[in-house]
Design a protein around this motif. Sequence first.
Motif, PDB file in Angstrom:
ATOM      1  N   ILE A 237       0.855  -1.182   0.000  1.00  0.00           N
ATOM      2  CA  ILE A 237       0.000   0.000   0.000  1.00  0.00           C
ATOM      3  C   ILE A 237       0.891   1.231   0.000  1.00  0.00           C
ATOM      4  O   ILE A 237       1.861   1.311   0.753  1.00  0.00           O
ATOM      5  N   ALA A 238       0.576   2.163  -0.879  1.00  0.00           N
ATOM      6  CA  ALA A 238       1.363   3.390  -0.923  1.00  0.00           C
ATOM      7  C   ALA A 238       0.401   4.560  -1.065  1.00  0.00           C
ATOM      8  O   ALA A 238      -0.813   4.367  -1.156  1.00  0.00           O
ATOM      9  N   LYS A 239       0.944   5.769  -1.089  1.00  0.00           N
ATOM     10  CA  LYS A 239       0.072   6.930  -1.298  1.00  0.00           C
ATOM     11  C   LYS A 239       0.442   7.571  -2.636  1.00  0.00           C
ATOM     12  O   LYS A 239       1.596   7.534  -3.062  1.00  0.00           O
ATOM     13  N   THR A 240      -0.578   8.113  -3.298  1.00  0.00           N
ATOM     14  CA  THR A 240      -0.304   8.691  -4.615  1.00  0.00           C
ATOM     15  C   THR A 240       0.676   9.830  -4.530  1.00  0.00           C
ATOM     16  O   THR A 240       1.300  10.191  -5.518  1.00  0.00           O
ATOM     17  N   MET A 241       0.796  10.429  -3.342  1.00  0.00           N
ATOM     18  CA  MET A 241       1.701  11.561  -3.237  1.00  0.00           C
ATOM     19  C   MET A 241       3.115  11.146  -2.832  1.00  0.00           C
ATOM     20  O   MET A 241       3.986  11.980  -2.708  1.00  0.00           O
ATOM     21  N   ASP A 242       3.326   9.838  -2.663  1.00  0.00           N
ATOM     22  CA  ASP A 242       4.659   9.381  -2.272  1.00  0.00           C
ATOM     23  C   ASP A 242       5.682   9.727  -3.350  1.00  0.00           C
ATOM     24  O   ASP A 242       5.345   9.846  -4.526  1.00  0.00           O
ATOM     25  N   SER A 243       6.913   9.821  -2.906  1.00  0.00           N
ATOM     26  CA  SER A 243       7.962  10.258  -3.824  1.00  0.00           C
ATOM     27  C   SER A 243       8.220   9.239  -4.934  1.00  0.00           C
ATOM     28  O   SER A 243       8.667   9.587  -6.011  1.00  0.00           O
ATOM     29  N   ASP A 244       7.908   7.968  -4.675  1.00  0.00           N
ATOM     30  CA  ASP A 244       8.187   6.993  -5.735  1.00  0.00           C
ATOM     31  C   ASP A 244       6.989   6.740  -6.662  1.00  0.00           C
ATOM     32  O   ASP A 244       7.013   5.853  -7.487  1.00  0.00           O
ATOM     33  N   PHE A 245       5.943   7.573  -6.513  1.00  0.00           N
ATOM     34  CA  PHE A 245       4.790   7.382  -7.379  1.00  0.00           C
ATOM     35  C   PHE A 245       5.126   7.591  -8.850  1.00  0.00           C
ATOM     36  O   PHE A 245       4.694   6.829  -9.721  1.00  0.00           O
ATOM     37  N   GLU A 246       5.939   8.616  -9.133  1.00  0.00           N
ATOM     38  CA  GLU A 246       6.262   8.902 -10.545  1.00  0.00           C
ATOM     39  C   GLU A 246       6.998   7.732 -11.193  1.00  0.00           C
ATOM     40  O   GLU A 246       6.770   7.410 -12.363  1.00  0.00           O
ATOM     41  N   ALA A 247       7.874   7.097 -10.420  1.00  0.00           N
ATOM     42  CA  ALA A 247       8.609   5.943 -10.950  1.00  0.00           C
ATOM     43  C   ALA A 247       7.642   4.798 -11.255  1.00  0.00           C
ATOM     44  O   ALA A 247       7.721   4.139 -12.305  1.00  0.00           O
ATOM     45  N   LEU A 248       6.706   4.564 -10.332  1.00  0.00           N
ATOM     46  CA  LEU A 248       5.683   3.534 -10.538  1.00  0.00           C
ATOM     47  C   LEU A 248       4.860   3.848 -11.786  1.00  0.00           C
ATOM     48  O   LEU A 248       4.598   2.976 -12.626  1.00  0.00           O
ATOM     49  N   PHE A 249       4.461   5.104 -11.900  1.00  0.00           N
ATOM     50  CA  PHE A 249       3.645   5.533 -13.036  1.00  0.00           C
ATOM     51  C   PHE A 249       4.365   5.257 -14.356  1.00  0.00           C
ATOM     52  O   PHE A 249       3.799   4.704 -15.293  1.00  0.00           O
ATOM     53  N   ARG A 250       5.626   5.638 -14.416  1.00  0.00           N
ATOM     54  CA  ARG A 250       6.390   5.435 -15.654  1.00  0.00           C
ATOM     55  C   ARG A 250       6.575   3.949 -15.950  1.00  0.00           C
ATOM     56  O   ARG A 250       6.522   3.520 -17.091  1.00  0.00           O
ATOM     57  N   ARG A 251       6.811   3.167 -14.883  1.00  0.00           N
ATOM     58  CA  ARG A 251       7.023   1.730 -15.079  1.00  0.00           C
ATOM     59  C   ARG A 251       5.762   1.079 -15.651  1.00  0.00           C
ATOM     60  O   ARG A 251       5.831   0.270 -16.579  1.00  0.00           O
ATOM     61  N   ILE A 252       4.621   1.464 -15.108  1.00  0.00           N
ATOM     62  CA  ILE A 252       3.373   0.826 -15.547  1.00  0.00           C
ATOM     63  C   ILE A 252       2.957   1.284 -16.943  1.00  0.00           C
ATOM     64  O   ILE A 252       2.619   0.466 -17.793  1.00  0.00           O
ATOM     65  N   THR A 253       2.986   2.586 -17.188  1.00  0.00           N
ATOM     66  CA  THR A 253       2.524   3.048 -18.502  1.00  0.00           C
ATOM     67  C   THR A 253       3.556   2.794 -19.602  1.00  0.00           C
ATOM     68  O   THR A 253       3.222   2.832 -20.773  1.00  0.00           O
ATOM     69  N   GLY A 254       4.781   2.514 -19.209  1.00  0.00           N
ATOM     70  CA  GLY A 254       5.826   2.273 -20.221  1.00  0.00           C
ATOM     71  C   GLY A 254       5.883   0.831 -20.713  1.00  0.00           C
ATOM     72  O   GLY A 254       6.546   0.550 -21.709  1.00  0.00           O
ATOM     73  N   ARG A 255       5.151  -0.094 -20.024  1.00  0.00           N
ATOM     74  CA  ARG A 255       5.203  -1.504 -20.423  1.00  0.00           C
ATOM     75  C   ARG A 255       4.824  -1.677 -21.886  1.00  0.00           C
ATOM     76  O   ARG A 255       3.765  -1.233 -22.297  1.00  0.00           O
ATOM     77  N   GLY A 256       5.711  -2.343 -22.639  1.00  0.00           N
ATOM     78  CA  GLY A 256       5.343  -2.765 -23.989  1.00  0.00           C
ATOM     79  C   GLY A 256       5.202  -1.646 -24.999  1.00  0.00           C
ATOM     80  O   GLY A 256       4.659  -1.840 -26.063  1.00  0.00           O
ATOM     81  N   ARG A 257       5.677  -0.445 -24.664  1.00  0.00           N
ATOM     82  CA  ARG A 257       5.512   0.658 -25.598  1.00  0.00           C
ATOM     83  C   ARG A 257       6.669   0.769 -26.579  1.00  0.00           C
ATOM     84  O   ARG A 257       6.513   1.262 -27.686  1.00  0.00           O
ATOM     85  N   VAL A 258       7.826   0.348 -26.161  1.00  0.00           N
ATOM     86  CA  VAL A 258       8.999   0.482 -27.030  1.00  0.00           C
ATOM     87  C   VAL A 258       9.557  -0.912 -27.320  1.00  0.00           C
ATOM     88  O   VAL A 258       9.647  -1.752 -26.434  1.00  0.00           O
ATOM     89  N   PHE A 259       9.857  -1.169 -28.573  1.00  0.00           N
ATOM     90  CA  PHE A 259      10.411  -2.458 -28.947  1.00  0.00           C
ATOM     91  C   PHE A 259      11.923  -2.410 -28.831  1.00  0.00           C
ATOM     92  O   PHE A 259      12.544  -1.460 -29.288  1.00  0.00           O
ATOM     93  N   ASP A 260      12.511  -3.451 -28.238  1.00  0.00           N
ATOM     94  CA  ASP A 260      13.968  -3.379 -28.165  1.00  0.00           C
ATOM     95  C   ASP A 260      14.560  -3.724 -29.528  1.00  0.00           C
ATOM     96  O   ASP A 260      13.932  -4.333 -30.378  1.00  0.00           O
ATOM     97  N   GLU A 261      15.764  -3.259 -29.732  1.00  0.00           N
ATOM     98  CA  GLU A 261      16.388  -3.319 -31.052  1.00  0.00           C
ATOM     99  C   GLU A 261      16.533  -4.755 -31.569  1.00  0.00           C
ATOM    100  O   GLU A 261      16.375  -5.008 -32.761  1.00  0.00           O
ATOM    101  N   ASP A 262      16.835  -5.678 -30.655  1.00  0.00           N
ATOM    102  CA  ASP A 262      17.014  -7.069 -31.078  1.00  0.00           C
ATOM    103  C   ASP A 262      15.711  -7.656 -31.607  1.00  0.00           C
ATOM    104  O   ASP A 262      15.671  -8.291 -32.655  1.00  0.00           O
TER     105      ASP A 262
END
Lengths: 432, 432
Positions: free
Chosen positions: B3-28
Amino acid sequence: MKIAKTMDSDFEALFRRITGRGRVFDEDLWRVVKEIVDDVARRGDAALFECTERLDGYVLTAETVAVSENELEKAAARVEASDLAILRQAAQRIESFHRHQIAESWTVSEKPGATLGQRILPLERVGIYAPGGLASYPSTVLMAAIPAKIAGVQEILLVNPSKGGQVQPLIAAAAKLCGIDRIFKIGGAQAVAALAYGTETIPRVDKIVGPGNAYVAAAKKMVFGQVSIDMIAGPSEILIIADGSAQPDLIAADLLSQAEHDEMASAILLTPDEALARAVSAEVERQLKRLPRRVIAERSLEAFGAILVTEDLEQAVAVANRFAPEHLELMVADPWTLLEGIRHAGAVFLGHYTPEALGDYIAGPNHVLPTGGTARFSSALGVYDFVKRISVLSFSREALEEVGPQAARFAHLEGLDAHGNSISLRLTGKNP
Amino acid sequence: MKIAKTMDSDFEALFRRITGRGRVFDEDLWRVVKEIVDDVARRGDAALFECTERLDGYVLTAETVAVSENELEKAAARVEASDLAILRQAAQRIESFHRHQIAESWTVSEKPGATLGQRILPLERVGIYAPGGLASYPSTVLMAAIPAKIAGVQEILLVNPSKGGQVQPLIAAAAKLCGIDRIFKIGGAQAVAALAYGTETIPRVDKIVGPGNAYVAAAKKMVFGQVSIDMIAGPSEILIIADGSAQPDLIAADLLSQAEHDEMASAILLTPDEALARAVSAEVERQLKRLPRRVIAERSLEAFGAILVTEDLEQAVAVANRFAPEHLELMVADPWTLLEGIRHAGAVFLGHYTPEALGDYIAGPNHVLPTGGTARFSSALGVYDFVKRISVLSFSREALEEVGPQAARFAHLEGLDAHGNSISLRLTGKNP
């Protein structure tokens, strides 16, 4: 212009050459664009400004990248009142046409307690690419911004690599007219990347629309998925179907109006009337001589132009459908009947008094159209490009009882038991 | 669950991790897929069959690549009557919902002699990608084929890499039910390439729709432009907004129904109620223990799951809009009021008795939805995905006289004189 028959043995080669223009990016271009896009995604403004200096030859800073209110007013003020009136009339006609494209949200309740629906909402922020360089295309600003405005987009950005970073008067006037929120003096693949990923000064957008050169097209394809894009634009094209009722000089003028765009443009006439074919060919040569953009038009006609004699109008329609042209003119005695057979085209111009150029500027429909045969599956830019749809579902406990068990069984068949559990738990109160 | 709070300092990292899934294809991945796609584009069936043998492990020939009528009937006959009835009910409900998405062609004549319009026509041939492998997803066949059928698509192809080249009973039954024209036993990037370019046995399509793994997603992006595609699908996700009126066990069940999909799936709860947050966390642990797909769900929750305590419901809505989730559940006392603030989501499920799983199978709306934050700019698969629009313009000489001179002037301002000439010639009869 050369005259051939659609049944000639080299028709297939011509067909492939014309529809293949600009569809595939060569590896070198792709690599160059990828470097630019990745660099801007990583380093933001620093990369954006370096690219602009290196490729477009002018210096930008965080303070000067956006056109200021003062710059905008001064540039727009240089447009003559009579020309401004034309821009305004064009804007009104474009708006009037595109208002028909508004779609409404809806909900339905088939039974009490079971409501389904679709909410239609505008995109929040879009970026318009207006090509710069030597010419300026205020018409593209109107064609892209007006449908976005009608859709309800909150913020409309324009990128335009105007000469030396100076916003062009007509671009400024068009931008003011249709409520563009901000103009940035950037272009090329770097502008597309900046809009897609955002930088310190350029906000990230939800969709990038508007035509550009091969670098812009490649960059749009590259960032697709990260943002939405309208289409991957290729060189412009016209296909004219004509019968004996058509005037050769009008056909020639319309073929040339397309050929003057650029050397990759394509202009084709299909007619069952051989005498007309010969007359058009002679007329093209005659009109070419007086054309300011003669060299471009000649090269375009040489590589991608053709006058093709068909067996009849029916065959002309079949060939036109294979080309799926951006612009299709039906210069025949009964164009509405012929239209019934047209299955693929960006826009169709009926009769002898609807030149394609009218549609480029003032008729009302959009001039951002699918090219290179992509009219098989895509459409003119429209209000529908600037909205998205959200599905809405609401079930009561009673309504869930009617379909829940079937959904749980379906989930089980697909091997997803937690899916089924989320339904059963609501119906039985028991966690299996 | 943590359980965390949306205002926690690591929220932005969580946000980027979740919305970034599967968006960019790796070069290989991109390189591997490019080789496959280019090979199939160049060598057709030979490359397609070699890839299938190498990657999927079964042998195909021109005679066996398509599922025969006999194979189809035999496979479909293995589905129990009660399950077939469920498929049929689902198909009917999906059809009933999607019928509301039909758009009509229109024409308007603002003045006699000036007619404008928009013709809406179906795509001619589309290809549906239904994932194969261990599980089979007949629901996806229904969700993709039914809107295509409603749009009027003439020919609907299905590609599905069924185990060992054997068409699965449920896939066969679903395909028969919704009028799929042909099924091909192919999958992966090679199937996407075959549909995009055509081979000796697989006809080229106008659009490819349906979800797939990272190889399929990369191949779809690669061929985009050559054909249309629906979207680049990423891993599935749910976001739930709940208040004190919600039951912790139902929330937990819904989070788990998403987490069991795959390890890249994401499940998030936003609530201002800390007691509820703790109860859901405990309930998730309890329910996890009994789940057949427990390991997958645990990994997904660990990496991309979160229970976030917000200040109030308003803040929860704002955070949800930033995520723009594929599935959004509003398990609150007054979901319709909360819905007003929702600007980005694929589908919204209102109240306590509308579990997301209901929408996956039988409610009616489409389950092919935008993921990874792309609901900012894209929508559920729908009838609108299977049509294109053709603009229609018709002017008489008199109507042209009213706007032609302005269009000619506009063309001149953009430096395109042949454009202007094509209009002037009609009005004056004189070639300048």
